[in-house]
Design a protein around this motif. Structure first.
Motif, short mmCIF file in Angstrom:
data_model
loop_
_atom_site.label_atom_id
_atom_site.label_comp_id
_atom_site.label_asym_id
_atom_site.label_seq_id
_atom_site.Cartn_x
_atom_site.Cartn_y
_atom_site.Cartn_z
N MET A 37 0.81 -1.21 0.00
CA MET A 37 0.00 0.00 0.00
C MET A 37 0.85 1.27 0.00
O MET A 37 0.34 2.36 -0.22
N PRO A 58 -2.11 1.74 -5.61
CA PRO A 58 -2.50 0.45 -5.04
C PRO A 58 -3.90 0.49 -4.43
O PRO A 58 -4.38 1.54 -4.01
N TYR A 59 -4.55 -0.67 -4.44
CA TYR A 59 -5.85 -0.80 -3.79
C TYR A 59 -5.92 -2.17 -3.14
O TYR A 59 -5.16 -3.08 -3.45
N THR A 60 -6.84 -2.32 -2.18
CA THR A 60 -6.95 -3.58 -1.44
C THR A 60 -8.28 -4.25 -1.72
O THR A 60 -9.25 -3.61 -2.12
N THR A 61 -8.31 -5.55 -1.50
CA THR A 61 -9.53 -6.34 -1.58
C THR A 61 -9.53 -7.32 -0.41
O THR A 61 -8.55 -7.39 0.34
N GLY A 64 -8.99 -5.78 3.04
CA GLY A 64 -7.67 -5.21 3.26
C GLY A 64 -6.56 -6.23 3.37
O GLY A 64 -5.43 -5.89 3.67
N LYS A 65 -6.86 -7.50 3.14
CA LYS A 65 -5.83 -8.55 3.28
C LYS A 65 -4.97 -8.70 2.03
O LYS A 65 -3.84 -9.16 2.11
N ASN A 66 -5.50 -8.35 0.86
CA ASN A 66 -4.76 -8.44 -0.41
C ASN A 66 -4.57 -7.05 -0.98
O ASN A 66 -5.49 -6.23 -0.95
N SER A 67 -3.40 -6.78 -1.52
CA SER A 67 -3.11 -5.49 -2.14
C SER A 67 -2.78 -5.72 -3.61
O SER A 67 -2.03 -6.62 -3.96
N HIS A 68 -3.36 -4.88 -4.46
CA HIS A 68 -3.16 -4.96 -5.91
C HIS A 68 -2.54 -3.65 -6.38
O HIS A 68 -2.82 -2.59 -5.83
N SER A 87 -1.20 -8.03 2.03
CA SER A 87 -0.96 -6.67 2.52
C SER A 87 0.17 -6.59 3.54
O SER A 87 0.70 -5.52 3.79
#
Length: 103
Positions: A37, A58-61, A64-68, A87
């Motif tokens: 992040m 960056p963004y999370t899905t 908030g456990k995964n960051s893309h 993350s």
């Protein structure tokens, strides 16, 4: 009559502790280890497929456990791909601001 001042003792150079076994080698200058992040547009990272440059924020899905983050190949500017990390994982990047010196 005044007493002469005693000379200061010269300190010996302290020995440098050798690296501990199992520790990774120090990172080259200009690199930083950041959480996904904290990636910024323009950061560069290298993996087994080549060198990538961050082109999107960056963004999370998954709560908030995964960051893309969207990145493009440095040698092929038309190739973009979404990269995924947990993350909590740290990513080694080359920051242009860090490499040139903080402005």
């Amino acid at each position: 009559m005044a007493k002469p001042r005693p000379e200061k003792k010269r300190q010996k150079a302290k020995p440098v502790q050798p690296p501990l076994p199992g520790m990774p080698p120090p990172e080259p200058p200009g690199t930083a280890r950041v959480l996904p992040m904290q990636l910024q547009i323009g950061d560069r990272m290298t993996d087994s497929t080549g060198e990538w440059q961050v082109v999107g924020r960056p963004y999370t899905t998954a709560g908030g456990k995964n960051s893309h983050v969207r990145g493009q190949r440095v040698d092929k500017p038309g190739v973009t791909e979404t990269r995924l990390w947990g993350s909590y994982e740290k990513v080694t990047v080359i920051r242009r601001a860090t490499a040139e010196g903080k402005r």
